[in-house]
Design a protein around this motif. Structure first.
Motif, PDB file in Angstrom:
ATOM      1  N   VAL A  92      18.286   4.506  53.274  1.00  0.00           N
ATOM      2  CA  VAL A  92      17.968   4.396  54.690  1.00  0.00           C
ATOM      3  C   VAL A  92      19.159   3.752  55.394  1.00  0.00           C
ATOM      4  N   HIS A  93      19.455   4.193  56.601  1.00  0.00           N
ATOM      5  CA  HIS A  93      20.542   3.628  57.396  1.00  0.00           C
ATOM      6  C   HIS A  93      19.941   2.751  58.481  1.00  0.00           C
ATOM      7  N   ILE A  94      20.676   1.751  58.910  1.00  0.00           N
ATOM      8  CA  ILE A  94      20.163   0.843  59.941  1.00  0.00           C
ATOM      9  C   ILE A  94      19.777   1.609  61.210  1.00  0.00           C
ATOM     10  N   ALA A  95      20.458   2.733  61.471  1.00  0.00           N
ATOM     11  CA  ALA A  95      20.128   3.538  62.651  1.00  0.00           C
ATOM     12  C   ALA A  95      18.744   4.172  62.537  1.00  0.00           C
ATOM     13  N   ASP A  96      18.220   4.292  61.321  1.00  0.00           N
ATOM     14  CA  ASP A  96      16.926   4.942  61.126  1.00  0.00           C
ATOM     15  C   ASP A  96      15.749   4.087  61.591  1.00  0.00           C
ATOM     16  N   TRP A  97      15.965   2.804  61.778  1.00  0.00           N
ATOM     17  CA  TRP A  97      14.872   1.968  62.307  1.00  0.00           C
ATOM     18  C   TRP A  97      14.511   2.407  63.724  1.00  0.00           C
ATOM     19  N   TYR A  98      15.479   2.937  64.452  1.00  0.00           N
ATOM     20  CA  TYR A  98      15.215   3.395  65.825  1.00  0.00           C
ATOM     21  C   TYR A  98      14.190   4.530  65.832  1.00  0.00           C
ATOM     22  N   ALA A  99      14.445   5.560  65.021  1.00  0.00           N
ATOM     23  CA  ALA A  99      13.510   6.691  64.969  1.00  0.00           C
ATOM     24  C   ALA A  99      12.153   6.255  64.439  1.00  0.00           C
ATOM     25  N   THR A 100      12.159   5.314  63.506  1.00  0.00           N
ATOM     26  CA  THR A 100      10.904   4.814  62.941  1.00  0.00           C
ATOM     27  C   THR A 100      10.053   4.140  64.006  1.00  0.00           C
ATOM     28  N   LEU A 101      10.670   3.288  64.802  1.00  0.00           N
ATOM     29  CA  LEU A 101       9.937   2.567  65.846  1.00  0.00           C
ATOM     30  C   LEU A 101       9.505   3.502  66.974  1.00  0.00           C
ATOM     31  N   VAL A 102      10.362   4.458  67.315  1.00  0.00           N
ATOM     32  CA  VAL A 102       9.994   5.440  68.343  1.00  0.00           C
ATOM     33  C   VAL A 102       8.776   6.237  67.885  1.00  0.00           C
ATOM     34  N   HIS A 103       8.759   6.634  66.614  1.00  0.00           N
ATOM     35  CA  HIS A 103       7.612   7.373  66.064  1.00  0.00           C
ATOM     36  C   HIS A 103       6.333   6.555  66.161  1.00  0.00           C
ATOM     37  N   LEU A 104       6.387   5.296  65.749  1.00  0.00           N
ATOM     38  CA  LEU A 104       5.189   4.459  65.759  1.00  0.00           C
ATOM     39  C   LEU A 104       4.704   4.181  67.177  1.00  0.00           C
ATOM     40  N   ALA A 105       5.647   4.177  68.123  1.00  0.00           N
ATOM     41  CA  ALA A 105       5.280   3.935  69.520  1.00  0.00           C
ATOM     42  C   ALA A 105       4.832   5.207  70.236  1.00  0.00           C
ATOM     43  N   GLY A 106       4.912   6.347  69.536  1.00  0.00           N
ATOM     44  CA  GLY A 106       4.500   7.609  70.137  1.00  0.00           C
ATOM     45  C   GLY A 106       5.507   8.189  71.101  1.00  0.00           C
ATOM     46  N   GLY A 107       6.754   7.802  70.962  1.00  0.00           N
ATOM     47  CA  GLY A 107       7.798   8.294  71.865  1.00  0.00           C
ATOM     48  C   GLY A 107       8.530   9.500  71.309  1.00  0.00           C
ATOM     49  N   LYS A 108       9.575   9.900  72.022  1.00  0.00           N
ATOM     50  CA  LYS A 108      10.399  11.036  71.622  1.00  0.00           C
ATOM     51  C   LYS A 108      11.848  10.578  71.454  1.00  0.00           C
ATOM     52  N   LEU A 109      12.536  11.191  70.484  1.00  0.00           N
ATOM     53  CA  LEU A 109      13.921  10.806  70.210  1.00  0.00           C
ATOM     54  C   LEU A 109      14.909  11.360  71.220  1.00  0.00           C
ATOM     55  N   LEU A 110      14.531  12.370  71.954  1.00  0.00           N
ATOM     56  CA  LEU A 110      15.461  12.997  72.889  1.00  0.00           C
ATOM     57  C   LEU A 110      15.912  12.009  73.962  1.00  0.00           C
ATOM     58  N   ASP A 111      17.223  11.839  74.092  1.00  0.00           N
ATOM     59  CA  ASP A 111      17.816  10.990  75.124  1.00  0.00           C
ATOM     60  C   ASP A 111      18.450  11.914  76.160  1.00  0.00           C
ATOM     61  N   THR A 112      17.728  12.184  77.234  1.00  0.00           N
ATOM     62  CA  THR A 112      18.205  13.160  78.220  1.00  0.00           C
ATOM     63  C   THR A 112      19.452  12.679  78.950  1.00  0.00           C
ATOM     64  N   VAL A 113      19.546  11.371  79.198  1.00  0.00           N
ATOM     65  CA  VAL A 113      20.727  10.838  79.883  1.00  0.00           C
ATOM     66  C   VAL A 113      21.961  11.047  79.019  1.00  0.00           C
ATOM     67  N   ALA A 114      21.832  10.749  77.738  1.00  0.00           N
ATOM     68  CA  ALA A 114      22.956  10.954  76.821  1.00  0.00           C
ATOM     69  C   ALA A 114      23.301  12.435  76.715  1.00  0.00           C
ATOM     70  N   GLN A 115      22.277  13.257  76.669  1.00  0.00           N
ATOM     71  CA  GLN A 115      22.492  14.704  76.579  1.00  0.00           C
ATOM     72  C   GLN A 115      23.250  15.222  77.794  1.00  0.00           C
ATOM     73  N   GLN A 116      22.857  14.750  78.968  1.00  0.00           N
ATOM     74  CA  GLN A 116      23.522  15.180  80.196  1.00  0.00           C
ATOM     75  C   GLN A 116      24.965  14.684  80.270  1.00  0.00           C
ATOM     76  N   SER A 117      25.238  13.601  79.551  1.00  0.00           N
ATOM     77  CA  SER A 117      26.597  13.040  79.545  1.00  0.00           C
ATOM     78  C   SER A 117      27.475  13.667  78.477  1.00  0.00           C
ATOM     79  N   GLY A 118      26.919  14.618  77.730  1.00  0.00           N
ATOM     80  CA  GLY A 118      27.701  15.286  76.711  1.00  0.00           C
ATOM     81  C   GLY A 118      27.768  14.556  75.389  1.00  0.00           C
TER      82      GLY A 118
END
Length: 313
Positions: free
Chosen positions: A90-116
């Protein structure tokens, strides 16, 4: 000195975490809590730390620098999983997706996506933690550490030059361990993550063919086995070359000068000096803090910038 400051910080942190857990339990919130406690890297042997029995330390690409300690707690963890040691990757970055999942959120970052920016590189570790999958099946089978280091399954491939690293003792915690570069004497240079700066004589040159370690059988990295498994090394080298173009390189690095007086060089030394002379014994930020030394460095930098500007007009 540094060891005392770190021990005091850890002792205080332990008390604070204990108070947080007690408060969550009192408010009947602990049953819905996942508490993740993790380090961001290995300890610095020349700053009061030890990574026994692993090789190397902070700022190095050996397991002592990148295999960090972590544990998870909380009432949300199934009783059958409590007290277990999990062996997947497991990588330290994976805690982010884990917490987003438990909170019922989505991983998509539209602001980052729009910024390329590239998509979020984080994997959900909850099925692994909760025991839905086998204890050895972490969220990752492959981990590109840098453009010179790749971990895939039990294998670790390293290409290029690296600070030699060394093995600390279990009691090497009182700042008597020699400097990190091979633990054979004073380092003449330092590593910048995965690169060896000219002047460091304690280096290992894995060359273009690379070095290979089996972390499942030799997690302390004593035995380099590329000649026994040349096909594994070759495949990992090709895979690393395939991955490199997708790497995102953030060049917006902080350039703030540190806040210590001249002669106190390096992060560990400055952090300890600030703890003793500025924070009343506590570890705190050591860059960008407006001490008299920081302001003097800022003024010197501004004067140099003006001189350069005049010369280039």
């Amino acid at each position: 000195l540094c060891r005392r400051q770190y021990r005091a910080s850890v002792h205080l942190l332990d008390d604070i975490i204990g108070e947080m857990v007690d408060a969550l339990k009192q408010k009947a919130m602990w049953k819905d809590t996942l508490l993740i406690f993790t380090s961001d890297n290995g300890g610095a042997p020349n700053g009061g730390g030890t990574n026994f029995p692993l090789r190397g330390g902070k700022e190095e690409m050996w397991e002592g620098g990148i295999r960090a300690a972590a544990f998870a707690s909380g009432g949300i963890i199934p009783p059958s999983q409590r007290g277990k040691t999990l062996h997947g990757m497991v990588h330290i970055a994976d805690w982010y997706a884990t917490l987003v999942h438990l909170a019922g959120g989505k991983l998509l970052d539209t602001v980052a996506q729009q910024s390329g920016l590239p998509p979020v590189d984080s994997l959900n570790a909850w099925p692994w933690i909760a025991g839905v999958v086998d204890d050895s099946q972490g969220p990752r089978e492959e981990l590109p550490v840098t453009d010179k280091v790749l971990i895939s399954g039990p294998w670790k491939f390293m290409r290029g030059k690296f600070a030699a690293g060394g093995w600390q003792g279990i009691d090497s915690t009182n700042n008597t361990t020699p400097e990190q570069g091979g633990l054979t004497g004073k380092r003449k240079g330092r590593t910048d993550g995965d690169a060896v700066v000219a002047g460091n004589s304690n280096i290992i040159d894995c060359g273009d063919d690379g070095c290979l370690f089996n972390l499942e059988e030799d997690w302390t990295e004593h035995a380099e086995v590329r000649t026994q498994y040349p096909e594994v090394a070759s495949k990992m080298a090709a895979r690393l070359d395939e991955l490199i173009p997708s790497f995102f390189d953030n060049d917006l690095e902080g350039s703030e000068p540190d806040s210590c007086p001249p002669g106190i060089e390096g992060g560990h030394a400055c952090a300890c000096w600030m703890a003793v002379n500025y924070y009343g014994g506590f570890i705190g930020p050591y860059k960008g803090v407006e001490t008299e030394f920081y302001l003097a460095k800022q003024k010197l930098h501004a004067n140099r910038s003006r001189s350069i500007a005049r010369l280039t007009r």
